[in-house]
Enzyme design. Sequence first.
Site, PDB file in Angstrom:
ATOM      1  CB  CYS A  98      -0.928   0.004   1.210  1.00  0.00           C
ATOM      2  SG  CYS A  98      -1.902   1.511   1.356  1.00  0.00           S
ATOM      3  CB  CYS A 103      -3.366   2.456  -1.474  1.00  0.00           C
ATOM      4  SG  CYS A 103      -3.715   0.760  -1.039  1.00  0.00           S
ATOM      5  CE  LYS A 106      -5.085   3.598  -5.990  1.00  0.00           C
ATOM      6  NZ  LYS A 106      -5.513   2.212  -6.040  1.00  0.00           N
ATOM      7  CE1 TYR A 238      -6.738  -2.509  -6.815  1.00  0.00           C
ATOM      8  CE2 TYR A 238      -7.730  -4.667  -7.054  1.00  0.00           C
ATOM      9  CZ  TYR A 238      -6.845  -3.816  -6.420  1.00  0.00           C
ATOM     10  OH  TYR A 238      -6.069  -4.284  -5.383  1.00  0.00           O
ATOM     11  CD  GLU A 242      -7.068   1.689  -9.017  1.00  0.00           C
ATOM     12  OE1 GLU A 242      -8.004   1.880  -8.209  1.00  0.00           O
ATOM     13  OE2 GLU A 242      -5.983   1.162  -8.685  1.00  0.00           O
ATOM     14  CG  HIS A 505     -29.029  20.950  -4.591  1.00  0.00           C
ATOM     15  ND1 HIS A 505     -29.001  20.010  -5.593  1.00  0.00           N
ATOM     16  CD2 HIS A 505     -29.274  22.146  -5.194  1.00  0.00           C
ATOM     17  CE1 HIS A 505     -29.228  20.596  -6.759  1.00  0.00           C
ATOM     18  NE2 HIS A 505     -29.397  21.900  -6.535  1.00  0.00           N
ATOM     19  CD  GLU A 510     -28.391  16.806  -4.659  1.00  0.00           C
ATOM     20  OE1 GLU A 510     -29.449  17.003  -4.022  1.00  0.00           O
ATOM     21  OE2 GLU A 510     -27.831  17.668  -5.349  1.00  0.00           O
TER      22      GLU A 510
END
Length: 532
Positions: A98, A103, A106, A238, A242, A505, A510
């Site tokens: 990681c 992670c 990346k 993934y 990515e 909003h 939302e």
Amino acid sequence: MHLFEFVPASLADERPAEGRSIYRSAYMDIRLRQRQQKPSKLSELLKGNYDYDLVVIGGGSGGLSCAKEAVAHGARVACLDFVKPTPLGTKWGVGGTCVNVGCIPKKLMHQAALLGEAVHEAAAYGWNVDDKIKPDWNKLVTAVQNHIKSVNWVTRVDLRDKKVEYINGLGTFVDSHTISAKLKSGERTITAQTFVIAVGGRPRYPDIPGAVEYGITSDDLFSLDHEPGKTLVVGAGYIGLECAGFLKGLGYEPTVMVRSIVLRGFDQQMANLVAAAMEERGIPFLRKTVPLSVEKQSDGRLLVKYENTETGEVESDVFDTVLWAIGRKGLVEDLNLDNAGVLTHKDKIQVDCEETTNVPHIYAVGDIIYGKPELTPVAVLAGRLLARRLYADSELRMDYADVATTVFTPLEYACVGLSEEDAIKLYGAEEIEVFHGYYKPTEFFIPQKSVRYCYVKAVAQRSDEQRVYGLHYLGPVAGEVIQGFAAALKSGLTIPTLMNTVGIHPTTAEEFTRLSITKRSGLDPTPASCCS
């Protein structure tokens, strides 16, 4: 420790006095007695003449969290960590995949790509932007690596401060309570009452000519000392998507080679939308295709031959870089697990619901265990909870269900819970209702960015309380959006609750509260307006 015992007066004479009566009335006799304390798990475990109470093999996220938590509860802990260089010679410090090659780098390169995109969008918002703006690969790599090295240093200091002995060595089992650590200075034999295996995994290479000699993996990409240029990304999981995404955003030319499907294990409607959004940005996909060989040409570029698995047609193209992203393998080979009696399944370790292997005092956490989500937060929490069960009398187990995750493609995809396919497989199509809708992020309007693939859906129970089984979101800042909904889903979120929640909003999050159209209805899920 003392306990108060409340005995009704009518029973006080019948019940033997186990403690001293400190108050008695016509209604109640209150007694004070000594509590019989059970020995703690820590005291039960710390028996035998061993060098350490716990040895963690692996200095990644899961191993480190377990080691630090165990020390906090009084255990004597050592952590072994060793990184074998890649075929290209890449190696790194403590912290695991990681921090060093996963992670963190990346996300930083993904952010660099998003910033480049934002700079060009800024012109539409009235900023005077120089058209000559372009990324500097070497400067980006230096910045990323400097950050990683700072994390490596902080991690080492943290281990020292918490009294975890860090051993930079390759650990292999001699027997179930003994390991041999290969250090720069020689070999060291270490004994422990308990072991936690947290060695994680590394990228696979295909078994074709030139793959290892000329290809790289994500282990190499983030420290590559030259621009990647035109890049063939082999694999559509993934990691592959990515990497292809941020390379495109940085101005390079990635092509994605897909053997079968995109984002295996994810909701396939969402996966195909992710791929379509990438293709819209100019990233080509070679579908139903496998590589056959990689040859280095006289000019240093790489000639790749590949075959279409449906037609059998063989083609070739020339690339500057070939990036293998075809999956990962667990690092069980060097552990000599047979010496400890630990059984493996393929290249992973099977554990029970408490991360115990078939050997009662040997555990495993993180990417090395079979059939669990290979995600950093999963490893961190599993390691921490394991240490608490071992040394702090906790009984809380890791819950591997409904773990949220994000794919950091240019248009990000985040999800939590079941895919539509898995929900149908589990409950039946007639028992599932899918609420869905496209939406238009406000910030996309002025630069006229494509909103074609901005989409959300909720996979839910069709009847009764309409419990939500899965949430899926494709759009900007997907991880930030889905994290809060993950807690709601694990707490029993229902469609009525979701629809009765007032959204903030204008945000993209939302959109989940605005879901009202079902797939079964056949109505158009495209919004007519944003504010009504």
